[in-house]
Design a protein around this motif. Structure first.
Motif, PDB file in Angstrom:
ATOM      1  N   VAL A   9       7.773  39.340 -56.513  1.00  0.00           N
ATOM      2  CA  VAL A   9       8.416  38.091 -55.602  1.00  0.00           C
ATOM      3  C   VAL A   9      10.097  39.274 -54.831  1.00  0.00           C
ATOM      4  O   VAL A   9      10.907  38.121 -55.741  1.00  0.00           O
ATOM      5  CB  VAL A   9       8.408  37.276 -55.343  1.00  0.00           C
ATOM      6  CG1 VAL A   9       8.687  35.840 -54.124  1.00  0.00           C
ATOM      7  CG2 VAL A   9       6.767  36.461 -55.532  1.00  0.00           C
ATOM      8  N   CYS A  10      10.051  39.467 -53.933  1.00  0.00           N
ATOM      9  CA  CYS A  10      11.556  39.484 -53.756  1.00  0.00           C
ATOM     10  C   CYS A  10      11.487  40.058 -51.874  1.00  0.00           C
ATOM     11  O   CYS A  10      10.525  39.247 -51.164  1.00  0.00           O
ATOM     12  CB  CYS A  10      12.188  40.811 -54.216  1.00  0.00           C
ATOM     13  SG  CYS A  10      11.061  42.107 -53.580  1.00  0.00           S
ATOM     14  N   GLY A  11      12.803  39.816 -51.787  1.00  0.00           N
ATOM     15  CA  GLY A  11      13.461  40.216 -50.166  1.00  0.00           C
ATOM     16  C   GLY A  11      13.528  38.374 -49.758  1.00  0.00           C
ATOM     17  O   GLY A  11      15.052  37.887 -49.787  1.00  0.00           O
ATOM     18  N   GLY A  12      12.314  37.722 -50.028  1.00  0.00           N
ATOM     19  CA  GLY A  12      12.782  36.540 -48.907  1.00  0.00           C
ATOM     20  C   GLY A  12      14.286  36.225 -47.228  1.00  0.00           C
ATOM     21  O   GLY A  12      14.240  37.373 -46.720  1.00  0.00           O
ATOM     22  N   GLU A  13      14.196  35.061 -47.402  1.00  0.00           N
ATOM     23  CA  GLU A  13      15.275  34.860 -46.061  1.00  0.00           C
ATOM     24  C   GLU A  13      16.215  34.542 -46.267  1.00  0.00           C
ATOM     25  O   GLU A  13      16.947  33.749 -45.223  1.00  0.00           O
ATOM     26  CB  GLU A  13      14.354  33.509 -45.477  1.00  0.00           C
ATOM     27  CG  GLU A  13      14.116  32.370 -46.407  1.00  0.00           C
ATOM     28  CD  GLU A  13      14.977  31.377 -47.020  1.00  0.00           C
ATOM     29  OE1 GLU A  13      16.526  31.023 -47.151  1.00  0.00           O
ATOM     30  OE2 GLU A  13      15.860  32.252 -48.372  1.00  0.00           O
ATOM     31  N   SER A  14      17.010  34.777 -47.068  1.00  0.00           N
ATOM     32  CA  SER A  14      18.715  34.567 -47.334  1.00  0.00           C
ATOM     33  C   SER A  14      19.411  35.655 -47.410  1.00  0.00           C
ATOM     34  O   SER A  14      19.001  37.544 -47.138  1.00  0.00           O
ATOM     35  CB  SER A  14      19.091  34.619 -49.051  1.00  0.00           C
ATOM     36  OG  SER A  14      19.370  35.828 -50.043  1.00  0.00           O
ATOM     37  N   ALA A  15      20.720  35.662 -46.779  1.00  0.00           N
ATOM     38  CA  ALA A  15      21.939  36.563 -46.393  1.00  0.00           C
ATOM     39  C   ALA A  15      21.678  37.652 -47.321  1.00  0.00           C
ATOM     40  O   ALA A  15      22.369  38.442 -47.376  1.00  0.00           O
ATOM     41  CB  ALA A  15      23.316  36.060 -46.697  1.00  0.00           C
ATOM     42  N   GLU A  16      20.947  37.663 -49.099  1.00  0.00           N
ATOM     43  CA  GLU A  16      20.905  38.219 -50.231  1.00  0.00           C
ATOM     44  C   GLU A  16      19.395  38.902 -49.612  1.00  0.00           C
ATOM     45  O   GLU A  16      19.178  39.856 -50.653  1.00  0.00           O
ATOM     46  CB  GLU A  16      20.877  38.203 -51.384  1.00  0.00           C
ATOM     47  CG  GLU A  16      22.061  37.215 -51.403  1.00  0.00           C
ATOM     48  CD  GLU A  16      22.723  36.160 -53.117  1.00  0.00           C
ATOM     49  OE1 GLU A  16      22.520  36.951 -53.878  1.00  0.00           O
ATOM     50  OE2 GLU A  16      22.739  35.517 -52.422  1.00  0.00           O
ATOM     51  N   ARG A  17      18.941  39.048 -48.894  1.00  0.00           N
ATOM     52  CA  ARG A  17      17.572  39.679 -48.147  1.00  0.00           C
ATOM     53  C   ARG A  17      17.455  41.612 -49.441  1.00  0.00           C
ATOM     54  O   ARG A  17      16.784  42.109 -49.714  1.00  0.00           O
ATOM     55  CB  ARG A  17      16.969  39.611 -46.842  1.00  0.00           C
ATOM     56  CG  ARG A  17      15.918  40.472 -46.822  1.00  0.00           C
ATOM     57  CD  ARG A  17      15.646  40.078 -45.429  1.00  0.00           C
ATOM     58  NE  ARG A  17      14.242  40.841 -45.035  1.00  0.00           N
ATOM     59  CZ  ARG A  17      13.060  40.927 -45.942  1.00  0.00           C
ATOM     60  NH1 ARG A  17      12.419  39.806 -45.943  1.00  0.00           N
ATOM     61  NH2 ARG A  17      12.279  41.224 -45.431  1.00  0.00           N
ATOM     62  N   GLU A  18      18.496  42.049 -48.464  1.00  0.00           N
ATOM     63  CA  GLU A  18      18.650  43.290 -49.096  1.00  0.00           C
ATOM     64  C   GLU A  18      18.431  43.503 -50.550  1.00  0.00           C
ATOM     65  O   GLU A  18      18.273  44.341 -51.230  1.00  0.00           O
ATOM     66  CB  GLU A  18      19.774  44.429 -48.401  1.00  0.00           C
ATOM     67  CG  GLU A  18      19.490  44.141 -46.406  1.00  0.00           C
ATOM     68  CD  GLU A  18      20.590  44.346 -46.319  1.00  0.00           C
ATOM     69  OE1 GLU A  18      21.665  45.180 -46.877  1.00  0.00           O
ATOM     70  OE2 GLU A  18      20.474  45.092 -44.480  1.00  0.00           O
ATOM     71  N   VAL A  19      19.659  43.362 -50.847  1.00  0.00           N
ATOM     72  CA  VAL A  19      20.191  43.538 -52.936  1.00  0.00           C
ATOM     73  C   VAL A  19      18.476  43.207 -53.108  1.00  0.00           C
ATOM     74  O   VAL A  19      18.048  43.766 -53.839  1.00  0.00           O
ATOM     75  CB  VAL A  19      20.736  41.742 -52.923  1.00  0.00           C
ATOM     76  CG1 VAL A  19      21.292  42.511 -54.520  1.00  0.00           C
ATOM     77  CG2 VAL A  19      22.115  42.666 -51.481  1.00  0.00           C
ATOM     78  N   SER A  20      18.250  41.585 -52.529  1.00  0.00           N
ATOM     79  CA  SER A  20      16.582  41.106 -53.435  1.00  0.00           C
ATOM     80  C   SER A  20      15.837  42.915 -53.060  1.00  0.00           C
ATOM     81  O   SER A  20      14.896  43.066 -54.021  1.00  0.00           O
ATOM     82  CB  SER A  20      16.361  39.959 -52.710  1.00  0.00           C
ATOM     83  OG  SER A  20      15.215  38.719 -53.330  1.00  0.00           O
TER      84      SER A  20
END
Length: 354
Positions: A9-20
């Motif tokens: 599970v990666c991505g998500g809704e935070s400002a760290e989306r690209e990193v994830s």
């Protein structure tokens, strides 16, 4: 361990989306190398299944390097993205996919992926996942409260003042700190050094606070003295501490752009420090890990910066540190003589048997 069905599970809704997203693809490639079947899922995406099922020998698109921009992505659509995350993890085909997996590998960073929200939803659904539980994630996520816990446990932490700009004038305690010398202001609940500012005067701090307030309603800042010394980070995996990484900066702060742009910093592991100092940092990281409720089946990464006298101060504990090729946890693993696949195998092992 071989032959498991793993959902990353990666991505998500935070400002760290690209990193994830970059972490998720790297993790998926390593899991395939280790002999597992993999599905890559972004619960915030309109089409959440990004890839899979993939079987050993198959490739993950973008695993060799997903670009991370110099600036974090806009959070203008965060509310809608969070609706999608909640819907995906509480019903429908994504939840069934997670329940049918032998293991869910969480490669999320920031936001709901690191503050305990996602972990709580998976716990409710009875899904086995990597990393800390919801309580430990929540304890570590709010920097102000986490530092209070660490300080109460006897760990060295800098002085700090919380401030909600836009809702109140600059508190006298904040004005006292910035008048005494440079300060660092950062959101109390954000990762990857997003929106971190150094300010040397009250007007400069006011400008940084106004920028933070404009980025989102209700932003709460933590203001602390700028520490001019060396910067280190130490990862803890279960009961094991990895070698110390020193972050050699060419800029005053290890901010988002510096973290994810090749060549912006020099990360040295093992750090060139005396053995007793390295042992001290590793001991502090282990104590911080335990103080915030991280158990033996979890991992974390604790960040330190030294004051003018060279004394290390604990800045924060990361519950789901980055797993991109250039992230600090893989760098520490490399310093220990592990390959990236070795690291991922150990993180999977920490989750225990199915």
């Amino acid at each position: 361990m071989n032959g498991m069905r793993v959902v990353v599970v990666c991505g998500g809704e935070s400002a760290e989306r690209e990193v994830s997203l970059a972490s998720g693809r790297s993790v998926a490639a390593a899991l395939l190398e280790l002999g597992h079947e993999v599905v890559l899922v972004d619960p915030a995406a309109g089409e959440p299944v990004l890839a899979g099922p993939l079987r050993p020998g198959e490739a993950v698109d973008g695993a060799d390097g997903v670009a991370v921009g110099k600036e974090p992505p806009s959070l203008a659509g965060q509310a809608r993205a969070r609706e999608r995350v909640h819907a995906a993890l509480t019903g429908g085909p994504v939840l069934e996919l997670l329940r049918g997996a032998d293991l869910v590998f969480l490669a999320l960073h920031g936001g709901w992926g690191e503050d305990g929200h996602v972990q709580a939803l998976l716990e409710t659904a009875g899904v086995r996942f990597t990393g800390a539980d919801s309580a430990a994630c929540a304890a570590a996520w709010h920097k102000g409260r986490a530092q209070a816990v660490l300080g109460a446990a006897g760990l060295p932490v800098p002085e700090r003042v919380l401030w909600r700009p836009g809702a109140e004038e600059m508190p006298s305690a904040v004005r006292r700190l910035v008048t005494a010398g440079p300060v660092v202001a950062k959101p109390v609940a954000e990762g990857s050094s997003v929106s971190v500012h150094r300010a040397a005067s009250p007007p400069e701090l006011e400008r940084a606070a106004a920028e933070a307030a404009a980025a989102g309603s209700g932003v709460e800042l933590m203001v602390e003295p700028f520490l001019p010394g060396r910067e280190f980070t130490v990862a803890v995996l279960g009961g094991e501490t990895l070698p110390v990484v020193e972050i050699e900066l060419t800029t005053p702060l290890f901010d988002y752009a510096a973290k994810y742009q090749p060549g912006a910093v020099n990360e040295v592991c093992p750090a060139h420090v005396p053995d007793d100092f390295a042992d001290r940092l590793r001991g502090l990281a282990s104590r911080a890990h335990r103080a915030l409720g991280f158990g033996p089946g979890t991992y974390s990464r604790t960040d330190f910066r030294c004051d003018a006298a060279g004394e290390p101060m604990c800045l924060e504990v990361n519950a789901l540190p980055g797993l991109t090729a250039g992230s600090l946890l893989p760098r520490a693993a490399d310093g220990a003589g592990w390959t990236y696949a070795d690291l991922i195998r150990r993180l999977v092992d920490l989750a225990g048997p199915a």
